[in-house]
Design a protein around this motif. Structure first.
Motif, PDB file in Angstrom:
ATOM      1  N   ILE A  85       0.854  -1.189   0.000  1.00 26.60           N
ATOM      2  CA  ILE A  85       0.000   0.000   0.000  1.00 26.60           C
ATOM      3  C   ILE A  85       0.889   1.239   0.000  1.00 26.60           C
ATOM      4  N   VAL A  86       0.790   2.038  -1.064  1.00 20.81           N
ATOM      5  CA  VAL A  86       1.640   3.230  -1.170  1.00 20.81           C
ATOM      6  C   VAL A  86       0.850   4.524  -0.983  1.00 20.81           C
ATOM      7  N   GLU A  87      -0.490   4.458  -1.185  1.00 18.90           N
ATOM      8  CA  GLU A  87      -1.324   5.640  -0.961  1.00 18.90           C
ATOM      9  C   GLU A  87      -2.691   5.216  -0.439  1.00 18.90           C
ATOM     10  N   VAL A  88      -3.245   6.029   0.461  1.00 14.67           N
ATOM     11  CA  VAL A  88      -4.617   5.864   0.942  1.00 14.67           C
ATOM     12  C   VAL A  88      -5.277   7.234   0.930  1.00 14.67           C
ATOM     13  N   ASP A  89      -6.360   7.337   0.170  1.00 12.66           N
ATOM     14  CA  ASP A  89      -7.107   8.597   0.083  1.00 12.66           C
ATOM     15  C   ASP A  89      -6.208   9.752  -0.357  1.00 12.66           C
ATOM     16  N   GLY A  90      -5.309   9.457  -1.299  1.00 10.56           N
ATOM     17  CA  GLY A  90      -4.453  10.487  -1.860  1.00 10.56           C
ATOM     18  C   GLY A  90      -3.249  10.851  -1.021  1.00 10.56           C
ATOM     19  N   ARG A  91      -3.050  10.178   0.096  1.00  8.10           N
ATOM     20  CA  ARG A  91      -1.910  10.487   0.962  1.00  8.10           C
ATOM     21  C   ARG A  91      -0.934   9.315   0.990  1.00  8.10           C
ATOM     22  N   ALA A  92       0.355   9.649   0.887  1.00  8.36           N
ATOM     23  CA  ALA A  92       1.392   8.618   0.844  1.00  8.36           C
ATOM     24  C   ALA A  92       1.470   7.881   2.174  1.00  8.36           C
ATOM     25  N   THR A  93       1.822   6.607   2.098  1.00  9.57           N
ATOM     26  CA  THR A  93       1.930   5.773   3.303  1.00  9.57           C
ATOM     27  C   THR A  93       3.295   5.092   3.334  1.00  9.57           C
ATOM     28  N   PRO A  94       4.343   5.861   3.628  1.00  7.90           N
ATOM     29  CA  PRO A  94       5.686   5.257   3.644  1.00  7.90           C
ATOM     30  C   PRO A  94       5.904   4.282   4.797  1.00  7.90           C
ATOM     31  N   GLU A  95       5.149   4.453   5.887  1.00  2.00           N
ATOM     32  CA  GLU A  95       5.302   3.588   7.050  1.00  2.00           C
ATOM     33  C   GLU A  95       3.992   2.864   7.346  1.00  2.00           C
ATOM     34  N   TRP A  96       4.124   1.733   8.049  1.00  2.48           N
ATOM     35  CA  TRP A  96       2.932   0.951   8.397  1.00  2.48           C
ATOM     36  C   TRP A  96       1.921   1.774   9.176  1.00  2.48           C
ATOM     37  N   ASN A  97       2.389   2.550  10.131  1.00  4.10           N
ATOM     38  CA  ASN A  97       1.464   3.293  10.968  1.00  4.10           C
ATOM     39  C   ASN A  97       0.669   4.315  10.161  1.00  4.10           C
ATOM     40  N   ASP A  98       1.300   4.866   9.105  1.00  6.52           N
ATOM     41  CA  ASP A  98       0.584   5.811   8.238  1.00  6.52           C
ATOM     42  C   ASP A  98      -0.596   5.119   7.568  1.00  6.52           C
ATOM     43  N   ASN A 124      -2.042   2.219   8.372  1.00  6.77           N
ATOM     44  CA  ASN A 124      -2.996   1.682   9.342  1.00  6.77           C
ATOM     45  C   ASN A 124      -3.917   2.767   9.884  1.00  6.77           C
ATOM     46  N   GLN A 125      -3.347   3.927  10.225  1.00 10.98           N
ATOM     47  CA  GLN A 125      -4.162   4.991  10.800  1.00 10.98           C
ATOM     48  C   GLN A 125      -5.122   5.575   9.773  1.00 10.98           C
ATOM     49  N   LEU A 126      -4.676   5.732   8.527  1.00  9.55           N
ATOM     50  CA  LEU A 126      -5.561   6.260   7.486  1.00  9.55           C
ATOM     51  C   LEU A 126      -6.724   5.311   7.222  1.00  9.55           C
ATOM     52  N   ILE A 127      -6.454   4.015   7.236  1.00  6.89           N
ATOM     53  CA  ILE A 127      -7.527   3.029   7.036  1.00  6.89           C
ATOM     54  C   ILE A 127      -8.530   3.103   8.180  1.00  6.89           C
ATOM     55  N   ARG A 128      -8.042   3.185   9.406  1.00  6.72           N
ATOM     56  CA  ARG A 128      -8.930   3.227  10.571  1.00  6.72           C
ATOM     57  C   ARG A 128      -9.761   4.507  10.597  1.00  6.72           C
ATOM     58  N   ASP A 129      -9.222   5.585  10.012  1.00 14.37           N
ATOM     59  CA  ASP A 129      -9.938   6.867  10.006  1.00 14.37           C
ATOM     60  C   ASP A 129     -10.878   7.023   8.815  1.00 14.37           C
ATOM     61  N   SER A 130     -10.853   6.068   7.883  1.00 17.40           N
ATOM     62  CA  SER A 130     -11.652   6.182   6.655  1.00 17.40           C
ATOM     63  C   SER A 130     -12.966   5.425   6.780  1.00 17.40           C
ATOM     64  N   LEU A 131     -13.914   5.785   5.912  1.00 19.17           N
ATOM     65  CA  LEU A 131     -15.203   5.104   5.866  1.00 19.17           C
ATOM     66  C   LEU A 131     -15.822   5.333   4.489  1.00 19.17           C
ATOM     67  N   GLY A 132     -16.344   4.263   3.899  1.00 16.69           N
ATOM     68  CA  GLY A 132     -16.946   4.368   2.576  1.00 16.69           C
ATOM     69  C   GLY A 132     -15.908   4.234   1.474  1.00 16.69           C
ATOM     70  N   PRO A 133     -16.285   4.563   0.229  1.00 15.84           N
ATOM     71  CA  PRO A 133     -15.364   4.428  -0.911  1.00 15.84           C
ATOM     72  C   PRO A 133     -14.088   5.250  -0.694  1.00 15.84           C
ATOM     73  N   THR A 134     -12.960   4.589  -0.752  1.00 15.85           N
ATOM     74  CA  THR A 134     -11.664   5.228  -0.496  1.00 15.85           C
ATOM     75  C   THR A 134     -10.679   4.796  -1.572  1.00 15.85           C
ATOM     76  N   GLU A 187       0.712   6.047  17.888  1.00 15.86           N
ATOM     77  CA  GLU A 187       1.937   5.360  17.453  1.00 15.86           C
ATOM     78  C   GLU A 187       1.671   3.925  17.022  1.00 15.86           C
ATOM     79  N   GLY A 188       0.425   3.472  17.169  1.00 18.71           N
ATOM     80  CA  GLY A 188       0.088   2.123  16.740  1.00 18.71           C
ATOM     81  C   GLY A 188       0.116   1.082  17.838  1.00 18.71           C
ATOM     82  N   ASP A 189       0.390   1.480  19.074  1.00 20.34           N
ATOM     83  CA  ASP A 189       0.419   0.521  20.182  1.00 20.34           C
ATOM     84  C   ASP A 189      -1.001   0.230  20.665  1.00 20.34           C
TER      85      ASP A 189
END
Length: 453
Positions: free
Chosen positions: A199-212, A214-224, A252-254
């Motif tokens: 996964i390199v982008e979620v909702d138009g934002r880059a995800t260089p790290e796992w936490n990026d 993971n957090q974007l997925i958890r904050d999203s809802l509906g078509p992404t 931090e993902g903990d």
């Protein structure tokens, strides 16, 4: 094969424990000899001698009961300040026990070794000799953890998809569900995500790290909108993210755990902490992990956290005794955080080997447990009670303080602190330790702690 691996694991753990004990006693032996104290025995274990040899004035060997070890130094107890009978009076039982211990510390004292007694050394030297044993355990733990954290590395989640779940299952009941029949597919499965995608982008934002990611997925809802890298090619996908109950995480993902009114973590019936649940965006994947070495500072921080955990476990040990007794004699369930003895820790070693995990994972678990054992040996031996090292250190420290005060107030130097008078206390401590060891042995044999169910 499983039986063979189990036996190998048990043997490796026993050898690791014996080495930890021998390493501890080596600290005492080396510093005692450095300060000119006569050492007549260096033994791993107690009871009957199984094997030994003599080099110079010291006998080195292994004894039958591997519950510890010792270095016999002459003159551990200072001479009595008064004569035994004090005018013919009969010694009290307490005093008699102290005098018996005092006599035992002089049994192997030859006339030419009168100035090589432990009590004659300056208090700071005695502190070093007694601290050297537990200190060696800390050194060994540090070496083991450096190999683990900076060499083998620790599992860290990546932005690569490891598993795509087939259907939607709440985290609270996922262990109880065996089939996806009648359950809707996960958003990831429905959108065509595959294991191995990055996964390199979620909702138009880059995800260089796992936490990026993971957090974007958890904050999203509906078509992404997602962009994944597959076989070197970037592929855009639209995923309809849904809500689901998942364990709460920090920024931090903990994981976040449930706490009671006092702020202590809540545990389940098996002793594991209970996750705090929250409703978040759900994709239906498991991220892949890879081992990555930690920096020196990160490794030191992890070791510090382990030391705090060991100290907390030692403080909580008395409260665990009823549970161990119940598991040993009343058939009560043994919790995952129950204390274990040598047999229990060795069985755990065998259980780890029998799982057939990758070599790096097996080595990591065993190294971490052995390092934890050494940190516990350090903390336990530092308790200021005889016959533990901390008890002798407390006596030397008190004498050092008294001497310093006498020097400051220009008074005569005080006599050595007579630790022999605490011998009855030492006997009580040893008796309690032996009883608890027997209870642990019974619990470990008939109701052991199992890490893997």
């Amino acid at each position: 094969m499983v039986l063979l691996l189990t036996v190998v694991g048990i043997v490796l753990f026993v050898l690791g424990l014996l080495f930890s004990i021998a390493w501890h006693e080596l600290g005492h032996l080396g510093t005692a000899k450095m300060f000119g104290i006569k050492c007549t025995e260096y033994m791993v274990g107690f009871g009957r001698t199984l094997w030994s040899f003599r080099r110079g004035e010291t006998e080195y060997g292994v004894k039958a009961v591997p519950l510890g070890g010792y270095v016999r130094m002459v003159g551990m107890m200072p001479p009595a300040r008064r004569t035994d009978d004090d005018g013919g009076r009969r010694l009290s039982r307490w005093r008699a026990m102290a005098e018996d211990a005092r006599e035992a510390s002089y049994v192997e004292l030859d006339p030419e070794d009168q100035d090589r007694q432990f009590y004659q050394r300056a208090p700071w030297k005695r502190l070093i000799v007694m601290f050297a044993g537990p200190g060696m355990n800390v050194i060994l733990a540090a070496i083991l953890l450096a190999v683990l954290f900076m060499g083998i590395g620790v599992p860290q989640q990546t932005t690569q998809i490891g598993v795509v779940n087939e259907c939607v299952v709440s985290a609270e009941v996922q262990d109880e569900v065996d089939s996806c029949e009648g359950r809707p597919p996960t958003p990831a499965n429905e959108a065509g995500l595959r294991a191995g995608d990055v996964i390199v982008e979620v909702d138009g934002r880059a995800t260089p790290e796992w936490n990026d990611a993971n957090q974007l997925i958890r904050d999203s809802l509906g078509p992404t909108e997602f962009v994944v890298e597959r076989d070197g090619e970037r592929i855009p996908l639209t995923v309809d993210i849904i809500e689901n109950e998942l364990p709460a995480r920090t920024a931090e993902g903990d994981f976040i755990y449930e706490t009671d009114a006092d702020g202590d973590e809540v545990t389940d019936s098996e002793g594991f902490p209970v996750y705090r649940m929250e409703t978040v965006g759900f994709l239906g994947i498991m991220f892949a992990t890879e081992r990555a070495p930690l920096t020196f500072a990160e490794s030191a921080g992890e070791m510090g956290s382990m030391m705090v955990g060991v100290a907390e476990a030692l403080i909580a040990l008395p409260s665990k005794i009823p549970g161990v007794f119940g598991a040993a004699f009343l058939g009560e369930e043994r919790t995952a955080d129950s204390p274990v003895g040598i047999v229990g820790i060795s069985r755990i070693g065998g259980e780890i080997m029998a799982q057939g995990l990758p070599i790096a994972d097996t080595a990591s678990i065993m190294i971490q447990i052995l390092a934890g054992v050494n940190l516990f040996l350090f903390a336990f031996n530092m308790l200021p009670i005889l016959p533990l090292d901390g008890g002798h250190m407390a006596g030397a420290l008190w004498e050092w303080i008294k001497r310093g005060w006498a020097k400051l107030t220009r008074r005569p130097a005080p006599a050595p602190v007579d630790v022999a008078m605490l011998t009855p206390v030492a006997y009580i401590v040893v008796a309690c330790f032996l009883v608890f060891s027997v209870v642990l042995l019974i619990a470990d044999l008939f109701n052991p702690v199992r890490l893997f169910g």
